[in-house]
Write a protein that holds these residues in place. Structure first.
Motif, PDB file in Angstrom:
ATOM      1  N   ILE A  74      10.164  -5.157   8.887  1.00 54.38           N
ATOM      2  CA  ILE A  74      11.550  -5.176   9.379  1.00 54.38           C
ATOM      3  C   ILE A  74      11.934  -6.606   9.742  1.00 54.38           C
ATOM      4  CG2 ILE A  74      13.127  -4.286  11.131  1.00 54.38           C
ATOM      5  CD1 ILE A  74      11.237  -1.859  11.403  1.00 54.38           C
ATOM      6  N   PRO A  75      12.860  -7.226   9.024  1.00 55.89           N
ATOM      7  CA  PRO A  75      13.216  -8.637   9.256  1.00 55.89           C
ATOM      8  C   PRO A  75      13.633  -8.950  10.690  1.00 55.89           C
ATOM      9  CG  PRO A  75      14.137  -7.879   7.183  1.00 55.89           C
ATOM     10  CD  PRO A  75      13.587  -6.666   7.866  1.00 55.89           C
ATOM     11  N   SER A  76      14.364  -8.059  11.333  1.00 56.59           N
ATOM     12  CA  SER A  76      14.843  -8.322  12.688  1.00 56.59           C
ATOM     13  C   SER A  76      13.721  -8.371  13.711  1.00 56.59           C
ATOM     14  CB  SER A  76      15.867  -7.256  13.111  1.00 56.59           C
ATOM     15  OG  SER A  76      15.282  -5.962  13.095  1.00 56.59           O
ATOM     16  N   LEU A  77      12.521  -7.908  13.321  1.00 54.03           N
ATOM     17  CA  LEU A  77      11.372  -7.907  14.228  1.00 54.03           C
ATOM     18  C   LEU A  77      10.343  -8.963  13.849  1.00 54.03           C
ATOM     19  CD1 LEU A  77      10.833  -4.036  14.477  1.00 54.03           C
ATOM     20  CD2 LEU A  77      11.972  -5.499  16.153  1.00 54.03           C
ATOM     21  N   SER A  78      10.748  -9.933  13.028  1.00 55.85           N
ATOM     22  CA  SER A  78       9.795 -10.921  12.514  1.00 55.85           C
ATOM     23  C   SER A  78       9.170 -11.777  13.616  1.00 55.85           C
ATOM     24  CB  SER A  78      10.470 -11.827  11.482  1.00 55.85           C
ATOM     25  OG  SER A  78      11.537 -12.553  12.059  1.00 55.85           O
ATOM     26  N   THR A  79       9.877 -11.957  14.723  1.00 56.12           N
ATOM     27  CA  THR A  79       9.326 -12.768  15.818  1.00 56.12           C
ATOM     28  C   THR A  79       8.768 -11.920  16.958  1.00 56.12           C
ATOM     29  OG1 THR A  79      11.496 -12.968  16.909  1.00 56.12           O
ATOM     30  CG2 THR A  79      10.909 -14.663  15.294  1.00 56.12           C
ATOM     31  N   THR A  80       8.812 -10.603  16.806  1.00 53.38           N
ATOM     32  CA  THR A  80       8.276  -9.714  17.834  1.00 53.38           C
ATOM     33  C   THR A  80       6.751  -9.785  17.864  1.00 53.38           C
ATOM     34  OG1 THR A  80      10.144  -8.168  17.702  1.00 53.38           O
ATOM     35  CG2 THR A  80       8.077  -7.307  18.584  1.00 53.38           C
ATOM     36  N   VAL A  81       6.198  -9.915  19.045  1.00 55.66           N
ATOM     37  CA  VAL A  81       4.742  -9.923  19.211  1.00 55.66           C
ATOM     38  C   VAL A  81       4.252  -8.481  19.233  1.00 55.66           C
ATOM     39  CG1 VAL A  81       2.829 -10.610  20.689  1.00 55.66           C
ATOM     40  CG2 VAL A  81       4.855 -12.072  20.512  1.00 55.66           C
ATOM     41  N   ILE A  82       3.181  -8.197  18.501  1.00 55.69           N
ATOM     42  CA  ILE A  82       2.602  -6.847  18.488  1.00 55.69           C
ATOM     43  C   ILE A  82       1.140  -6.926  18.925  1.00 55.69           C
ATOM     44  CG2 ILE A  82       1.990  -4.842  17.092  1.00 55.69           C
ATOM     45  CD1 ILE A  82       4.325  -5.430  15.287  1.00 55.69           C
ATOM     46  N   ALA A  83       0.796  -6.098  19.908  1.00 55.03           N
ATOM     47  CA  ALA A  83      -0.583  -6.043  20.394  1.00 55.03           C
ATOM     48  C   ALA A  83      -1.044  -4.587  20.421  1.00 55.03           C
ATOM     49  CB  ALA A  83      -0.684  -6.643  21.793  1.00 55.03           C
ATOM     50  N   PHE A  84      -2.299  -4.375  20.082  1.00 57.51           N
ATOM     51  CA  PHE A  84      -2.875  -3.034  20.187  1.00 57.51           C
ATOM     52  C   PHE A  84      -3.564  -2.886  21.531  1.00 57.51           C
ATOM     53  CE2 PHE A  84      -2.676  -3.107  15.497  1.00 57.51           C
ATOM     54  CZ  PHE A  84      -2.054  -1.877  15.303  1.00 57.51           C
TER      55      PHE A  84
END
Length: 232
Positions: A74-84
């Motif tokens: 999803i392009p709008s979430l390209s800078t979102t950090v994702i952690a498990f």
């Protein structure tokens, strides 16, 4: 940006964990959203555009690995950090998480103060300049057949455009900032993940492999026992 301006999405199928994590992060000043599975997480993320998403791995309907892969498209979430955040601490689970595009991996159980500290460290990077040293004074860098658009986290190679996950983009940008220079693993960890973020030993290897799959094997060279360099 202050804590109360950051948006965090928590995704877990166990309601007591969602309530516990939400309470502690809201107490720390973060705006918190929740989802119970990967499908719901994607819908909430597209609507709210969180700065950080914390995903459980084992969930019904769509697990965390599959959800992370979809979120990274999803392009709008390209800078979102994702952690498990998961009780599964095996190497294969961590590698799968990083291959899916995750930025960090936190193992349950985790103390509230440790979690808040980890979240703060991850979000700190969203408020800092993420652009590498520029090759030219523009937002676009071109080296050979590779074009890097630093505003959109987009690359173009051989007329193919793709948006990279945040850490892959930052790693590539670092290597491209000084073609031919050998970046040690320590330099890469510090520049891309930061000194306050703890990641596994295989993290860089996984990200390098994903980059090679996308831009080809010829551009990134390995110096065994030292690090990596970019070549045109």
């Amino acid at each position: 940006m202050s804590e109360n301006e950051f948006k965090v999405l928590l995704v877990d199928d166990e309601l007591d964990i969602l309530e516990f994590l939400s309470y502690n992060l809201e107490k720390a000043g973060y705006k918190v959203y929740t989802a119970k599975n990967g499908v719901e997480a994607i819908k909430v993320a597209e609507k709210e555009i969180p700065h950080l998403i914390i995903l459980d791995v084992m969930m019904p309907e769509m697990d965390g690995i599959a959800a992370c892969e979809e979120l990274r498209k999803i392009p709008s979430l390209s800078t979102t950090v994702i952690a498990f955040l998961t009780a599964r601490g095996e190497d294969y689970s961590q590698i799968a998480g990083f291959e899916a595009g995750a930025d960090d991996y936190i193992t349950k159980p985790v103390r509230p103060k440790v979690l808040v500290s980890r979240v703060k460290a991850l979000l700190k990077r969203t408020g800092e300049a993420t652009q590498p040293v520029e090759v030219v004074d523009t937002n676009t860098v071109t080296i050979g057949d590779l074009l890097i658009d630093k505003e959109r986290y987009l690359i173009r190679i051989s007329d193919n455009e793709m948006i990279l996950p945040r850490k892959e983009f930052e790693l590539l940008s670092l290597l491209v900032s000084k073609p031919g220079k050998v970046f040690t693993r320590e330099e890469i960890y510090f520049s891309v993940w930061g000194e306050n973020v703890v990641v596994g030993d295989r993290t860089i290897d996984v990200h390098i492999r994903k980059l090679r799959e996308k831009i080809g094997n010829d551009h990134i060279k390995t110096l065994k026992g030292i690090g990596y360099k970019f070549v045109d």
